[in-house]
Motif scaffolding. Structure first.
Motif, PDB file in Angstrom:
ATOM      1  N   VAL A  19      31.896 -49.349  17.555  1.00 10.42           N
ATOM      2  CA  VAL A  19      31.040 -50.546  17.509  1.00 10.42           C
ATOM      3  C   VAL A  19      30.372 -50.748  18.871  1.00 10.42           C
ATOM      4  O   VAL A  19      29.182 -51.097  18.954  1.00 10.42           O
ATOM      5  CB  VAL A  19      31.856 -51.787  17.102  1.00 10.42           C
ATOM      6  N   HIS A  24      26.338 -51.659  16.051  1.00 10.51           N
ATOM      7  CA  HIS A  24      26.004 -51.928  14.654  1.00 10.51           C
ATOM      8  C   HIS A  24      27.218 -51.555  13.797  1.00 10.51           C
ATOM      9  O   HIS A  24      27.692 -50.416  13.862  1.00 10.51           O
ATOM     10  CB  HIS A  24      24.783 -51.106  14.237  1.00 10.51           C
ATOM     11  N   PHE A  25      27.720 -52.520  13.036  1.00  9.20           N
ATOM     12  CA  PHE A  25      28.946 -52.283  12.277  1.00  9.20           C
ATOM     13  C   PHE A  25      28.744 -51.232  11.183  1.00  9.20           C
ATOM     14  O   PHE A  25      29.608 -50.388  10.948  1.00  9.20           O
ATOM     15  CB  PHE A  25      29.451 -53.595  11.665  1.00  9.20           C
ATOM     16  N   GLY A  26      27.609 -51.287  10.502  1.00  5.25           N
ATOM     17  CA  GLY A  26      27.355 -50.324   9.430  1.00  5.25           C
ATOM     18  C   GLY A  26      27.284 -48.904   9.952  1.00  5.25           C
ATOM     19  O   GLY A  26      27.872 -47.977   9.375  1.00  5.25           O
ATOM     20  N   THR A  27      26.556 -48.714  11.058  1.00  4.05           N
ATOM     21  CA  THR A  27      26.439 -47.383  11.641  1.00  4.05           C
ATOM     22  C   THR A  27      27.782 -46.885  12.146  1.00  4.05           C
ATOM     23  O   THR A  27      28.152 -45.718  11.941  1.00  4.05           O
ATOM     24  CB  THR A  27      25.422 -47.404  12.799  1.00  4.05           C
ATOM     25  N   ALA A  29      30.766 -47.730  11.106  1.00 10.36           N
ATOM     26  CA  ALA A  29      31.627 -47.400   9.964  1.00 10.36           C
ATOM     27  C   ALA A  29      31.251 -46.041   9.378  1.00 10.36           C
ATOM     28  O   ALA A  29      32.125 -45.228   9.041  1.00 10.36           O
ATOM     29  CB  ALA A  29      31.526 -48.489   8.899  1.00 10.36           C
ATOM     30  N   SER A  35      34.957 -47.638   5.447  1.00  9.31           N
ATOM     31  CA  SER A  35      34.145 -48.738   4.942  1.00  9.31           C
ATOM     32  C   SER A  35      33.946 -49.764   6.048  1.00  9.31           C
ATOM     33  O   SER A  35      34.739 -49.859   6.991  1.00  9.31           O
ATOM     34  CB  SER A  35      34.820 -49.399   3.735  1.00  9.31           C
ATOM     35  N   GLN A  36      32.890 -50.569   5.907  1.00 12.31           N
ATOM     36  CA  GLN A  36      32.634 -51.585   6.925  1.00 12.31           C
ATOM     37  C   GLN A  36      33.747 -52.636   6.974  1.00 12.31           C
ATOM     38  O   GLN A  36      34.146 -53.044   8.071  1.00 12.31           O
ATOM     39  CB  GLN A  36      31.273 -52.237   6.678  1.00 12.31           C
ATOM     40  N   LEU A  39      36.560 -51.201   9.001  1.00 12.28           N
ATOM     41  CA  LEU A  39      36.218 -51.194  10.427  1.00 12.28           C
ATOM     42  C   LEU A  39      36.388 -52.589  11.017  1.00 12.28           C
ATOM     43  O   LEU A  39      36.989 -52.756  12.086  1.00 12.28           O
ATOM     44  CB  LEU A  39      34.782 -50.713  10.602  1.00 12.28           C
ATOM     45  N   SER A  40      35.871 -53.591  10.334  1.00 10.54           N
ATOM     46  CA  SER A  40      35.942 -54.972  10.836  1.00 10.54           C
ATOM     47  C   SER A  40      37.387 -55.430  10.959  1.00 10.54           C
ATOM     48  O   SER A  40      37.765 -56.107  11.933  1.00 10.54           O
ATOM     49  CB  SER A  40      35.166 -55.904   9.904  1.00 10.54           C
ATOM     50  N   ARG A  57      29.783 -61.094  17.873  1.00 13.24           N
ATOM     51  CA  ARG A  57      29.070 -60.836  16.630  1.00 13.24           C
ATOM     52  C   ARG A  57      28.109 -61.977  16.335  1.00 13.24           C
ATOM     53  O   ARG A  57      28.419 -63.130  16.548  1.00 13.24           O
ATOM     54  CB  ARG A  57      30.056 -60.690  15.472  1.00 13.24           C
TER      55      ARG A  57
END
Length: 313
Positions: A19, A24-27, A29, A35-36, A39-40, A57
């Motif tokens: 991160v 960017h969380f999506g990238t 992950a 999965s996002q 990761l979170s 965030r």
């Protein structure tokens, strides 16, 4: 307040580093192949255990806090040490096995992978390649963060802490419309680029930078328009459509000139070109295995002259 008995897991540290690197969380992950939400949760567990906010965030952007910035380098060191430990335990030497996260730049991947993947199955049957195509800067970030094991890109990488193994060199070739006055020439001087309508890849691609460096080296000032493309295939088809000319690596010529009314023109020797190499972390503990992988890549390099020497940075 931090729990003094808390011990972060490697998965949590990888989530934090990814991160922080990609913002960017999506990238992040996707790079970690999780999965996002996973990761979170890993990042939240790390922050809760440490009692420190590492990532700020918001709905619009992701920032690394001051505390996160101070801890990021240590997190990377821990992950590198852990990767090296596992690699050593698995038996480094001449053996590679299991998943191999391999990054390639877009101007190499389509032209090397069709021959490389079968060769790896034959020569390195215990390896399970995981291919990531991306621009040089992001590949190097992923390599340093431990998200990638190796990367195939243009040298020099100009990055510290990495070992570079030159693989092959190749010339740059000009692609022009079929009826262009330069079509078929094999004696071009780089000065011919001056005032040509030169089409380039979008910013971030090393081939764009190499082409512009070539122009600057001979004080050429090609004309440029508003065409923007992220792939050689698109650029070459714009050439076929009469929008200009472009430079491509020799390995891409057979693939990219199959469609459309296109021709090539080559530079006189010594022609401008590039060196492609295999790059990995010096701390990986798998140098022998990666040199074996480099030999496999060299054996299938398309239209290239093998470069036997190796160096490190």
């Amino acid at each position: 307040m931090a729990d003094q008995t808390y011990q972060p897991t490697l998965s949590q540290l990888r989530a934090f580093v990814a991160v922080a690197e990609y913002r960017h969380f999506g990238t992040a992950a996707a790079r970690l192949n999780v999965s996002q939400p996973t990761l979170s949760q890993a990042l939240a567990a790390l922050e809760n255990g440490l009692g420190v906010q590492l990532i700020e965030r918001s709905t619009r952007r992701v920032l690394v806090t001051d505390a996160g910035t101070q801890l990021l380098a240590q997190a990377k060191m821990i992950l590198e040490a852990a990767d090296g430990f596992v690699a050593t335990a698995a038996g480094v030497g001449d053996r590679l096995g299991g998943p191999l996260r391999m990054g390639l730049i877009p101007t190499v991947a389509p032209y090397v992978l069709p021959a490389l993947l079968p060769a790896m199955r034959a020569e390195l049957p215990a390896v399970v390649p995981q291919v990531i195509e991306d621009q040089t800067a992001r590949l190097l970030d992923s390599l340093r963060a431990g998200v990638l094991d190796v990367a195939v890109l243009a040298l020099p990488s100009e990055a510290t802490g990495l070992v570079e193994i030159p693989l092959y060199t190749e010339d740059f070739v000009m692609v022009v419309p079929g009826d262009h006055e330069l079509a078929g020439r094999v004696d071009l001087s780089p000065q011919v680029l001056d005032d040509l309508p030169l089409l380039l890849l979008d910013e971030g691609h090393c081939l764009r930078d190499q082409t512009l460096d070539l122009c600057r080296s001979v004080d050429a000032h090609p004309s440029s328009g508003d065409t923007r493309a992220t792939s050689l295939a698109t650029v070459v088809q714009c050439v076929a459509g009469g929008l200009g000319v472009t430079l491509v690596p020799d390995s891409a010529v057979p693939v990219e000139t199959r469609r459309g009314d296109l021709a090539t023109a080559r530079f006189a020797s010594p022609a401008p070109g590039r060196t492609i190499g295999l790059v990995f972390r010096s701390s990986s503990g798998r140098a022998d295995g990666y040199r074996r992988l480099a030999d496999v890549v060299r054996s299938v390099a398309p239209g290239a002259a093998a470069t036997p020497s190796a160096g490190s940075r």
